[in-house]
Design an enzyme around this catalytic site. Structure first.
Site, mmCIF file in Angstrom:
data_model
loop_
_atom_site.group_PDB
_atom_site.id
_atom_site.type_symbol
_atom_site.label_atom_id
_atom_site.label_comp_id
_atom_site.label_asym_id
_atom_site.label_seq_id
_atom_site.Cartn_x
_atom_site.Cartn_y
_atom_site.Cartn_z
ATOM 1 N N ASP A 8 0.857 -1.190 0.000
ATOM 2 C CA ASP A 8 0.000 0.000 0.000
ATOM 3 C C ASP A 8 0.894 1.241 0.000
ATOM 4 O O ASP A 8 1.780 1.377 0.849
ATOM 5 C CB ASP A 8 -0.916 -0.004 1.229
ATOM 6 N N ASP A 102 -3.890 2.503 -5.137
ATOM 7 C CA ASP A 102 -2.572 2.468 -4.478
ATOM 8 C C ASP A 102 -2.317 1.197 -3.677
ATOM 9 O O ASP A 102 -1.434 1.180 -2.829
ATOM 10 C CB ASP A 102 -2.378 3.715 -3.600
ATOM 11 N N GLU A 103 -3.063 0.134 -3.962
ATOM 12 C CA GLU A 103 -2.904 -1.066 -3.158
ATOM 13 C C GLU A 103 -2.991 -2.322 -4.025
ATOM 14 O O GLU A 103 -3.819 -2.393 -4.929
ATOM 15 C CB GLU A 103 -4.018 -1.082 -2.113
#
Ligand code: TTP
Ligand code: MG
Length: 348
Positions: A8, A102-103
């Protein structure tokens, strides 16, 4: 036994802004909608978080907490591009599943012999992302997705947390129940009322009591608290949906204005789809009234990439909400069930 990574990115939008303008490094940076008095914080740098600024907070409140922070507008396509580059790096290292901008999860079980090797690999991945894209991430490594996700949050920013099989219980036990996905403030409150504060408490709780309080999902809470999760890292969907929302300057029931805004949001979503070479099946609209009552409504079509279809369906879904006495604060449109029309993407 599996070895799963959850990666993340740290304070993602704000980190990209700090990378773009090195003068912002080390400073309190708040990225969010800039409408005076009405915008919301998308994210804040860790320096800004020290002042209590959080995602979802009104910008006006953030300003009160830290007037000296640097407030920046959201540059979504820039973040999308950085995200794309980082996901391309991650894909090389194992079975890959992107879960948000974003992960991502990686299943490296086939490539790596044990958790010590996994840790070395995570260090290399963090270095590669930092060298190529100039931002930091936090990585959790564990025998399943659930624990990897919790571990990725454990030491942020720039964290690396490894939880081996035999460490699961001691890792989870002291953490707040809020660390479990799906447990928000309301559920936490009910759990606290029956004396359950930590994941350890939840794991020891009477399952019948949990079912009585929460229904079937009580069983899931109990299972998660024991660290059990058998979900595979799945390569199917990389980006699950693309959407845009708008908060009006003033709450409104001007139909023309609302419909024009829907068209303009749909156009932005469509531009994003084009860039990513996606077709879509499902259109979802969101309406928030002046009293914050919020509705979403969706409809699925045959796969299409047409802007006209998106607008037509969007307006149709929206129309039942336009005849309320209440004024509208926010509208949004989102497309999901996406399919790539070309596998290779090109960003100029
Ligand atoms: P997160 O990963 O939840 O947050 P983050 O990357 O900013 O910070 P952390 O270090 O805790 O991971 O979300 C990723 C991005 O998604 C975030 O940078 C901005 C955006 N976002 C919003 O726009 N609104 C929100 O409410 C949240 C939670 C995130
Ligand atoms: Mg993040």
């Amino acid at each position: 036994m599996k070895i799963i990574f959850c990666i993340d990115l740290d304070a993602f939008f704000a980190s990209v802004e700090q990378r773009e303008n090195p003068e912002l490094r080390g400073k309190a940076v708040v990225v969010g909608d800039q409408k005076i008095g009405r915008g919301v914080v998308s994210t804040a740098s860790y320096e800004a978080r020290k002042f209590g600024i959080k995602s979802g907070m009104p910008i006006s409140e953030a300003y009160k907490l830290c007037p000296q922070a640097i407030f920046l507008p959201v540059r979504f396509s820039l973040y999308q591009k950085v995200s794309y580059n980082i996901m391309e790096i991650l894909k090389k290292y194992g079975k890959f599943e992107q879960v948000s901008i974003d992960e991502a999860f990686l299943d490296v079980s086939e490539k790596i012999k044990d958790f010590d090797e996994a840790k070395q690999l995570a260090i290399l991945i963090k270095e590669e992302i930092y060298e190529k894209e100039g931002i930091t991430c936090s990585i959790g490594i564990a025998p399943n997705k659930l624990i990897a996700k919790i571990a990725s949050n454990f030491k942020k920013p720039d964290g690396l947390t490894v939880v081996k099989n035999e460490e699961i219980k001691s890792f989870l036990s002291p953490l707040s129940v809020r660390e479990l996905p799906g447990i928000g403030p309301k559920t936490e409150k009910v759990l606290n009322e029956i004396g359950i504060k930590t994941i350890g408490d939840l794991a020891k709780a009477d399952i019948l009591l949990l079912i009585e309080k929460f229904g079937k999902i009580g069983m899931d809470f109990h299972r998660m608290a024991k660290g059990i999760d058998n979900e595979e890292v799945s390569e199917k969907h990389e980006i699950k949906s693309i959407g845009r929302e708008h908060t009006f300057e003033r709450d409104t029931n001007d139909l023309k204005l609302i419909n024009r805004m829907l068209e303009s949001l749909a156009k932005e979503v469509h531009d994003e789809l084009r860039k990513e070479n996606f077709m879509f099946r499902t259109v979802t609209i969101k309406v928030r009234y002046e009293d914050f009552e919020t509705h979403t409504h969706n409809k699925s079509l045959n796969f299409t990439d047409s802007l006209e279809d998106m607008i037509f369906v969007g307006k149709k879904l929206l129309s039942p909400f336009l005849h309320s006495k209440k004024r509208i604060r926010l509208i949004g449109i989102r497309v999901s069930n996406l399919m790539k029309t070309q596998t290779k993407l090109n960003f100029s």
